[in-house]
Enzyme design. Structure first.
Site, PDB file in Angstrom:
ATOM      1  N   GLU A 160      -4.998  -9.552  13.289  1.00 54.11           N
ATOM      2  CA  GLU A 160      -3.724 -10.210  13.608  1.00 54.11           C
ATOM      3  C   GLU A 160      -3.027  -9.650  14.847  1.00 54.11           C
ATOM      4  O   GLU A 160      -1.812  -9.445  14.834  1.00 54.11           O
ATOM      5  CB  GLU A 160      -2.769 -10.079  12.412  1.00 54.11           C
ATOM      6  CG  GLU A 160      -3.273 -10.790  11.192  1.00 54.11           C
ATOM      7  CD  GLU A 160      -2.381 -10.579   9.976  1.00 54.11           C
ATOM      8  OE1 GLU A 160      -2.168 -11.541   9.243  1.00 54.11           O
ATOM      9  OE2 GLU A 160      -1.891  -9.448   9.763  1.00 54.11           O
TER      10      GLU A 160
HETATM   11  C1  TNX Z   1      -2.629 -10.118   6.105  1.00 47.38           C
HETATM   12  S1  TNX Z   1      -5.310  -9.124   5.840  1.00 47.38           S
HETATM   13  C2  TNX Z   1      -2.743  -8.872   6.664  1.00 47.38           C
HETATM   14  C3  TNX Z   1      -1.834  -7.797   6.230  1.00 47.38           C
HETATM   15  C4  TNX Z   1      -0.791  -8.295   5.279  1.00 47.38           C
HETATM   16  C5  TNX Z   1      -1.402  -9.250   4.292  1.00 47.38           C
HETATM   17  C6  TNX Z   1      -0.460  -9.726   3.235  1.00 47.38           C
HETATM   18  C7  TNX Z   1      -5.038  -8.496   7.100  1.00 47.38           C
HETATM   19  C8  TNX Z   1      -6.186  -7.966   7.746  1.00 47.38           C
HETATM   20  N1  TNX Z   1      -3.751  -8.479   7.519  1.00 47.38           N
HETATM   21  O1  TNX Z   1      -1.235  -7.192   7.353  1.00 47.38           O
HETATM   22  O2  TNX Z   1      -0.260  -7.197   4.626  1.00 47.38           O
HETATM   23  O3  TNX Z   1      -1.905 -10.350   4.993  1.00 47.38           O
HETATM   24  O4  TNX Z   1      -1.128 -10.447   2.250  1.00 47.38           O
END
Ligand code: TNX
Length: 542
Positions: A356
């Site tokens: 992300e």
């Molecule tokens: C996605 S999964 C994220 C996390 C968040 C989560 C909440 C991922 C690699 N990144 O930063 O905590 O969703 O469900």
């Protein structure tokens, strides 16, 4: 008064019948009916039983230290059930009847390092494995089949059904991830977490040690990361961090339970806690951002042409922060962090995050991951990253963790990377069970207990084959959870099913059969004080 006497006389037969019923409760003699989770490869019952008593001793073949340590843990596990802790002694040669005998070496090579061969007769319990890890796994099975005290005669109180179990895992990676960044959890809480997952034969604990809301591991060359960056958490609580000594203590505690700790520092995004701690890491460029939760987010930055640290962040938005490729201090920071982390981590892996990075330019992101690959390698570790790292020049030295995008997972696999399966719609245990769950998010899905059990890592993503998959890992992100009780509510009972997915071949798994075994773990969870979610899809026994 008369009324009370009448009530008492009415109650007496009820009490007597109750007592008789509990005495009729036959001790277990059918090993094949025991609710062992994960389900073993093979269980053959003999119809007999072994009696565990206050005189039972755990004998350890030879004076192997690792094995003595397993024996001591088995003894305290048994004492938690029975109230008496068997003595642990080393021996040479098979002990007398009535005892438990642990042997390392000489088991079938096909059961590998974590497999075990548990043979229970009327006279002796023999637990044999190639490595101490296997003896540890077998000890968990043994602990699961000792019945909780019932109204048997004293010498019959802890009868164990006899027979033999031959067992070994399907996948070598059976992981659980705890996010200690969004909310901080203490060393004692992490140890309890380790205890809870080790009972189900997990062998990996992934700790998400940094994120926008908090930096949780001491880095001696950048002390403000924890002094300032660790000082809060989601919701504005006081946060916290592990000193390097505390981290080493967690790693050692996990290792003695045959669990490898995977430390993650999330880069180049999810980095606000570092940007808030050091002005020189900030680029001064503001990037427009619209997040998943569409909540108010601070963009990083600096103002007035000067570098300024960002504010600490206590919300739950994801994807708004980034390191800057061009800043001279960025790679000094990354090199120092990875070096210090590698020095205190005996396990072979470092997780660099990589997810992300929504406000990192794509070409910069690729350059970042390529350079992380070199830095991790220079520190003699293997790099793990979330599946987005597929965009960079990764090869079979990297491991990609699949969570949301089949395309990235496929691309990573096609470049030779091994895959850890963490599909968010199945094993993101921070997702709510349903819309009434008191904690959790639901952006990926609502995940009931059967949903998280009913899937197969080897067929989950088209084109990714069994031999490219290291195993399974379920993340527990902590935006909505702050206490041990909260952890337990989201983790249990779904985590138990994840354990079985990692250990038991898919052809031996079936929800309708599993849910009955799971139901029988209700009293075991209760005895451990685990605050689990009583899903209506499971026929709980009490
Ligand atoms: C996605 S999964 C994220 C996390 C968040 C989560 C909440 C991922 C690699 N990144 O930063 O905590 O969703 O469900």
């Amino acid at each position: 008064m008369k009324f009370y006497l009448r009530m008492v006389s009415l109650l007496i037969p009820v009490i007597v019948i109750g007592l008789l019923q509990s005495c009729n409760n036959e001790p277990p003699t059918d090993l094949a009916k025991e609710s062992i989770i994960p389900k073993p490869v093979s269980v053959v019952a003999t119809g007999e039983s072994f009696s565990l008593t206050g005189a039972t001793v755990i004998y350890v073949e030879g004076a192997n230290e690792a094995l003595m340590n397993v024996a001591n843990q088995l003894s305290s596990g048994l004492s938690a059930i029975t109230g008496f802790a068997p003595k642990v002694e080393s021996t040479t040669g098979s002990p007398k009847e009535g005892n438990i005998y642990l042997v390392m070496g000489g088991a079938d090579s096909k059961i590998g390092a974590e497999g075990y061969d548990l043979n229970i007769t009327e006279d002796l319990v023999t637990l044999k494995a190639n490595e101490a890890a296997g003896v540890y796994m077998g000890a968990q099975t043994l602990l699961q089949i000792v019945p909780a005290a019932r109204a048997y005669a004293p010498n019959d109180r802890y009868r164990i059904a006899a027979g033999s179990v031959i067992d070994y895992p399907n996948y070598s990676w059976r992981g659980s991830m705890l996010d200690v960044a969004r909310h901080f959890f203490t060393v004692e809480e992490v140890k309890r977490y380790i205890d809870m997952i080790s009972y189900y034969k997990f062998n990996v604990l992934h700790l998400h040690l940094s994120d926008d809301q908090g930096w949780r591991i001491e880095i001696k060359s950048w002390p403000n990361l924890t002094a300032h960056g660790g000082s809060t958490e989601v919701g504005g609580g006081e946060g916290g961090f592990y000193t390097q000594e505390q981290y080493k203590d967690i790693v050692a505690y996990a290792a003695s339970r045959y669990i490898t700790v995977i430390p993650e520092i999330d880069l180049p995004g999810h980095i606000n806690s570092a940007l808030a701690s050091y002005a020189e890491l900030n680029s001064g460029i503001q990037v427009p951002f619209e997040g998943r939760f569409k909540g108010p987010v601070q963009t990083q930055g600096i103002l007035d042409g000067k570098q300024k640290p960002t504010e600490l962040y206590t919300g739950i938005e994801v994807g708004f922060s980034t390191l800057s490729l061009k800043k001279p201090s960025t790679f000094k920071f990354i090199n120092d962090v990875i070096r210090e982390l590698a020095e205190i981590t005996p396990g072979p892996y470092l997780h660099i995050g990589g997810d992300e990075a929504h406000v990192t330019k794509k070409e910069d992101y690729i350059e970042f991951i390529n350079r992380f690959t070199e830095i991790v390698k220079a520190n003699n570790k293997k790099m793990i990253g979330w599946e987005e790292i597929a965009q960079a020049n990764i090869d079979d030295n990297a491991i990609a963790q699949h969570w949301a995008s089949e395309e990235y997972a496929q691309e990573a696999a096609s470049k030779g990377a091994k895959i850890i399966m963490s599909p968010s719609k199945k094993v993101y245990l921070d997702m709510q069970y349903d819309s009434t769950s008191r904690l959790g998010l639901h952006w990926a899905a609502y995940i009931e207990v059967d949903d998280s059990y009913n899937w197969d890592p080897a067929t989950r993503v088209e084109g990714i084959e069994r031999n490219q998959i290291m195993g399974v890992e379920s993340p527990l992100w902590s935006e909505t959870i702050a206490t041990m009780d909260d952890i337990e509510y989201l983790l249990f009972p779904r985590i138990i099913g994840v354990a079985e997915i990692g250990w038991t071949p898919v052809e031996n798994r079936n929800w309708d059969e599993y849910k009955v075994r799971l139901a029988n773990h209700g009293p075991k969870m209760k005895a451990k004080g685990i605050d689990f979610y009583r899903s209506s899809r499971v026929p709980w026994v009490d």
